[in-house]
Design a protein around this motif. Structure first.
Motif, PDB file in Angstrom:
ATOM      1  N   ALA A 171      -2.544   2.545   3.435  1.00  0.00           N
ATOM      2  CA  ALA A 171      -1.859   2.556   4.727  1.00  0.00           C
ATOM      3  C   ALA A 171      -2.398   1.501   5.693  1.00  0.00           C
ATOM      4  CB  ALA A 171      -1.982   3.933   5.361  1.00  0.00           C
ATOM      5  N   THR A 172      -3.669   1.118   5.542  1.00  0.00           N
ATOM      6  CA  THR A 172      -4.274   0.232   6.539  1.00  0.00           C
ATOM      7  C   THR A 172      -4.438  -1.217   6.084  1.00  0.00           C
ATOM      8  OG1 THR A 172      -6.478   0.927   5.791  1.00  0.00           O
ATOM      9  CG2 THR A 172      -5.524   2.099   7.673  1.00  0.00           C
ATOM     10  N   ILE A 173      -4.907  -1.431   4.868  1.00  0.00           N
ATOM     11  CA  ILE A 173      -5.228  -2.799   4.442  1.00  0.00           C
ATOM     12  C   ILE A 173      -4.030  -3.743   4.539  1.00  0.00           C
ATOM     13  CG2 ILE A 173      -5.743  -4.177   2.370  1.00  0.00           C
ATOM     14  CD1 ILE A 173      -8.079  -2.427   1.813  1.00  0.00           C
ATOM     15  N   PRO A 174      -2.832  -3.348   4.091  1.00  0.00           N
ATOM     16  CA  PRO A 174      -1.696  -4.285   4.213  1.00  0.00           C
ATOM     17  C   PRO A 174      -1.434  -4.743   5.639  1.00  0.00           C
ATOM     18  CG  PRO A 174      -1.138  -2.495   2.727  1.00  0.00           C
ATOM     19  CD  PRO A 174      -2.435  -2.122   3.369  1.00  0.00           C
ATOM     20  N   GLN A 175      -1.773  -3.915   6.619  1.00  0.00           N
ATOM     21  CA  GLN A 175      -1.541  -4.289   8.010  1.00  0.00           C
ATOM     22  C   GLN A 175      -2.512  -5.354   8.507  1.00  0.00           C
ATOM     23  OE1 GLN A 175      -1.095  -0.853  10.636  1.00  0.00           O
ATOM     24  NE2 GLN A 175      -0.847   0.465   8.856  1.00  0.00           N
ATOM     25  N   PHE A 176      -3.601  -5.559   7.776  1.00  0.00           N
ATOM     26  CA  PHE A 176      -4.632  -6.496   8.203  1.00  0.00           C
ATOM     27  C   PHE A 176      -4.749  -7.696   7.260  1.00  0.00           C
ATOM     28  CE2 PHE A 176      -5.830  -2.367   9.926  1.00  0.00           C
ATOM     29  CZ  PHE A 176      -6.051  -2.681  11.259  1.00  0.00           C
ATOM     30  N   ILE A 177      -3.677  -7.978   6.540  1.00  0.00           N
ATOM     31  CA  ILE A 177      -3.664  -9.158   5.659  1.00  0.00           C
ATOM     32  C   ILE A 177      -2.838 -10.248   6.338  1.00  0.00           C
ATOM     33  CG2 ILE A 177      -2.986 -10.067   3.411  1.00  0.00           C
ATOM     34  CD1 ILE A 177      -3.367  -7.330   2.230  1.00  0.00           C
ATOM     35  N   PRO A 178      -3.491 -11.295   6.838  1.00  0.00           N
ATOM     36  CA  PRO A 178      -2.752 -12.382   7.504  1.00  0.00           C
ATOM     37  C   PRO A 178      -1.789 -13.066   6.538  1.00  0.00           C
ATOM     38  CG  PRO A 178      -5.111 -12.508   7.958  1.00  0.00           C
ATOM     39  CD  PRO A 178      -4.941 -11.509   6.857  1.00  0.00           C
ATOM     40  N   GLN A 179      -0.733 -13.590   7.068  1.00  0.00           N
ATOM     41  CA  GLN A 179       0.265 -14.261   6.245  1.00  0.00           C
ATOM     42  C   GLN A 179      -0.353 -15.479   5.558  1.00  0.00           C
ATOM     43  OE1 GLN A 179       3.755 -15.383   8.411  1.00  0.00           O
ATOM     44  NE2 GLN A 179       4.920 -15.935   6.591  1.00  0.00           N
ATOM     45  N   GLY A 180      -0.061 -15.596   4.267  1.00  0.00           N
ATOM     46  CA  GLY A 180      -0.562 -16.731   3.511  1.00  0.00           C
ATOM     47  C   GLY A 180      -1.944 -16.540   2.919  1.00  0.00           C
ATOM     48  N   ILE A 181      -2.579 -15.378   3.165  1.00  0.00           N
ATOM     49  CA  ILE A 181      -3.912 -15.103   2.645  1.00  0.00           C
ATOM     50  C   ILE A 181      -3.806 -14.201   1.421  1.00  0.00           C
ATOM     51  CG2 ILE A 181      -6.186 -14.158   3.168  1.00  0.00           C
ATOM     52  CD1 ILE A 181      -5.505 -16.673   4.712  1.00  0.00           C
ATOM     53  N   SER A 182      -4.651 -14.467   0.426  1.00  0.00           N
ATOM     54  CA  SER A 182      -4.633 -13.672  -0.802  1.00  0.00           C
ATOM     55  C   SER A 182      -4.907 -12.200  -0.507  1.00  0.00           C
ATOM     56  CB  SER A 182      -5.700 -14.199  -1.774  1.00  0.00           C
ATOM     57  OG  SER A 182      -5.912 -13.281  -2.831  1.00  0.00           O
ATOM     58  N   PRO A 183      -3.990 -11.303  -0.895  1.00  0.00           N
ATOM     59  CA  PRO A 183      -4.222  -9.865  -0.677  1.00  0.00           C
ATOM     60  C   PRO A 183      -5.500  -9.371  -1.352  1.00  0.00           C
ATOM     61  CG  PRO A 183      -1.933 -10.275  -1.235  1.00  0.00           C
ATOM     62  CD  PRO A 183      -2.664 -11.558  -1.471  1.00  0.00           C
TER      63      PRO A 183
END
Length: 219
Positions: A144-156
């Motif tokens: 629920a949280t990690i996807p919200q803190f992945i900047p665009q263009g950065i490796s998940p």
């Protein structure tokens, strides 16, 4: 959102979660008061290992299965609940044994007389890791949280490892404070009677948490 902003924002959320008393805190405190400081740190390291696994799984989408599949979530929930109840029941059973021999054995099991060996430290690490991995709520939190803190263009995957690492650092700092703080009180709490009380409290918390985990509906 930059990587720095993402890390700092996640650190606030993870830090607040870390401070909330839960099963991990109970295990580390019990390990510190009734075993040895090394054993307590091994338990804390195991908890962090489980968190890292969940963080990486969430980043690559593996634990998204928990959010999407009712069967997978219930299967892991029941496995985790059974583990918690078994662990708690073991502590309760040991604490209710009566007699001088059992009291002496309980005191000897604390590990205060001598530092824990490699096998004991491995046991602490496995207990912490197993407790964390078999708690599906940890996986759901990361999903629920990690996807919200992945900047665009950065490796998940990279961000998942980084954010889980931040959570682990905060967790270890908090646990270190608890362990060293409990060390000052261990002189008054390391007797056979005190150890039995600690085991009963911790065992009750574990059994209660396991039953609650098994019976509560999924949200």
């Amino acid at each position: 959102m930059t990587i720095t902003q993402a890390v700092l924002s996640f650190a606030v959320v993870a830090g607040l979660l870390t401070l909330v008393p839960g099963i991990d805190t109970a295990l580390v405190l019990r390990s510190s008061l009734t075993r040895s400081r090394r054993y307590a740190f091994a338990t804390a390291l195991g908890i962090c290992t489980g968190a890292m696994v969940w963080g990486v799984a969430a980043a690559v989408g593996v634990s998204a299965l928990l959010a999407a599949s009712e069967f997978a979530y219930r299967a892991l929930t029941l496995a985790g609940a059974a583990y918690m109840v078994w662990l708690g029941a073991s502590l309760l059973w040991k604490s209710w044994k009566s007699g001088p021999a059992a009291a002496a054995a309980t005191l000897a099991a604390t590990g205060k007389a001598a530092p824990g060996g490699g096998r004991e430290l491995l046991q602490g690490w496995l207990t912490g890791t197993g407790t964390n991995l078999l708690n599906p709520k940890v996986g759901v939190f990361y999903v629920a949280t990690i996807p919200q803190f992945i900047p665009q263009g950065i490796s998940p995957l990279m961000m998942g490892v980084l954010l889980a690492g931040v959570h682990c650092v905060l967790t270890m700092l908090w646990f270190a404070g608890l362990i060293f703080g409990a060390g000052y009180a261990s002189g008054w709490l390391s007797g056979p009677r005190s150890v039995r009380v600690i085991d009963r409290v911790t065992g009750t918390v574990l059994v209660g948490f396991g039953l609650k985990l098994a019976l509560e509906p999924r949200h």
